[in-house]
Enzyme design. Structure first.
Site, PDB file in Angstrom:
ATOM      1  N   SER A 150       0.765  -1.178  -0.017  1.00 44.70           N
ATOM      2  CA  SER A 150      -0.068   0.109   0.003  1.00 44.70           C
ATOM      3  C   SER A 150       0.833   1.020  -0.065  1.00 44.70           C
ATOM      4  O   SER A 150       2.067   1.343   0.402  1.00 44.70           O
ATOM      5  CB  SER A 150      -1.001   0.126   1.211  1.00 44.70           C
ATOM      6  OG  SER A 150      -1.603   1.300   1.352  1.00 44.70           O
ATOM      7  N   TYR A 154      -2.048  -1.332  10.480  1.00 43.21           N
ATOM      8  CA  TYR A 154      -2.162  -1.706   9.121  1.00 43.21           C
ATOM      9  C   TYR A 154      -1.018  -1.264   8.448  1.00 43.21           C
ATOM     10  O   TYR A 154      -0.456  -1.633   7.646  1.00 43.21           O
ATOM     11  CB  TYR A 154      -3.775  -1.097   8.554  1.00 43.21           C
ATOM     12  CG  TYR A 154      -3.713  -1.487   6.932  1.00 43.21           C
ATOM     13  CD1 TYR A 154      -4.340  -2.509   6.475  1.00 43.21           C
ATOM     14  CD2 TYR A 154      -3.412  -0.340   6.106  1.00 43.21           C
ATOM     15  CE1 TYR A 154      -4.412  -2.841   4.952  1.00 43.21           C
ATOM     16  CE2 TYR A 154      -3.566  -0.740   4.651  1.00 43.21           C
ATOM     17  CZ  TYR A 154      -4.037  -1.706   4.246  1.00 43.21           C
ATOM     18  OH  TYR A 154      -4.059  -1.816   3.042  1.00 43.21           O
TER      19      TYR A 154
END
Length: 250
Positions: free
Chosen positions: A138, A151
């Site tokens: 990401s 995360y």
């Protein structure tokens, strides 16, 4: 990476980026196998895409990963592409108490699961004339989102692991890619209608185009600025980014 004629295993293939990527690659004449924890969702996706296959997999469970790895090798001997896409994202507070269940689930799914799955399949992939491992990280690996610190940390760790994996496999037939999506309109954090996020099909179309090139990092244009941020002065943008996110959308 060649875009057709592959046998591709994609984790987290029942929704969001995983499903859209699976369907795009399926249309390009690849044998695609998806995984997920819920059989009903797997059946829904394969029913909508005749010829696509599915396997139930719990990315938090080492025994499930070992069993699925063995089954893939036995049932799909031409398997040559692994896409580690499965992931979970939750809001957390790094300045307060941690939710232990959330912590365990996020780290196991986003980091330990991909490492275990690679370990289960890498020797098989080395035997293929041409193989690819794609780890989906990401842009938050490079510019962490403070409200989802766990995360973001798992994606930073996966980025680091991917670079080590690439070096270790550099003299084999296995190419290692990292796909770092920007904010995309998916179910993660209920972002399907988020106007600041990239439309899913636009993201997939650009991603497929980049996948077809000779690159190690699969970046759409919207991801490039955040990917370029790490360095001695990186915190200035991290601070600005999180200040912006803390404000309500205009």
């Amino acid at each position: 990476m060649k875009l057709s004629g592959n046998t591709i295993f994609i984790t987290g293939g029942t929704s969001g980026i995983g499903r859209a990527l699976a369907e795009a690659l399926h249309k390009l004449d690849n044998q695609v196998i998806i995984s997920g924890r819920r059989k009903a969702l797997l059946d829904e996706v394969t029913g909508a895409n005749p010829g696509m296959q599915a396997i139930e997999l719990d990315m938090e469970n080492p025994a499930s990963i070992n069993a699925v790895s063995a089954r893939l090798i036995a049932d799909f001997p031409r398997l040559n592409v692994l896409v580690n896409n499965a992931g979970v994202m939750h809001i957390d507070n790094a300045a307060g108490a941690v939710d232990e269940a959330m912590l365990q689930t996020t780290v196991a799914t986003n980091l330990l699961g991909p490492i275990r799955l690679i370990a289960g399949l890498v020797e098989h992939l080395k035997q293929q004339p041409s193989a690819t491992i794609i780890n989906v990280s990401s842009v938050l690996a490079f510019v962490p989102m403070a409200m989802s610190a766990v995360y973001s940390s798992t994606k930073a760790a996966l980025h680091s692991y991917t670079m080590s994996l690439r070096w270790n496999l550099s003299d084999t037939s296995v190419k290692v890619l990292e796909l770092s999506p920007p904010w995309v309109q998916t179910d993660l954090l209920d972002s399907k209608e988020e106007p600041r996020a990239m439309p899913l099909q636009e993201f997939i179309a650009e991603t497929i185009a980049v996948l077809g090139t000779d690159t190690d990092e699969v970046l759409v244009e919207r991801a490039r600025m955040m990917r370029a941020n790490p360095g001695p002065n990186e915190y200035a943008f991290v601070h600005e980014f999180n200040d912006i996110l803390s404000q309500p959308p205009q």
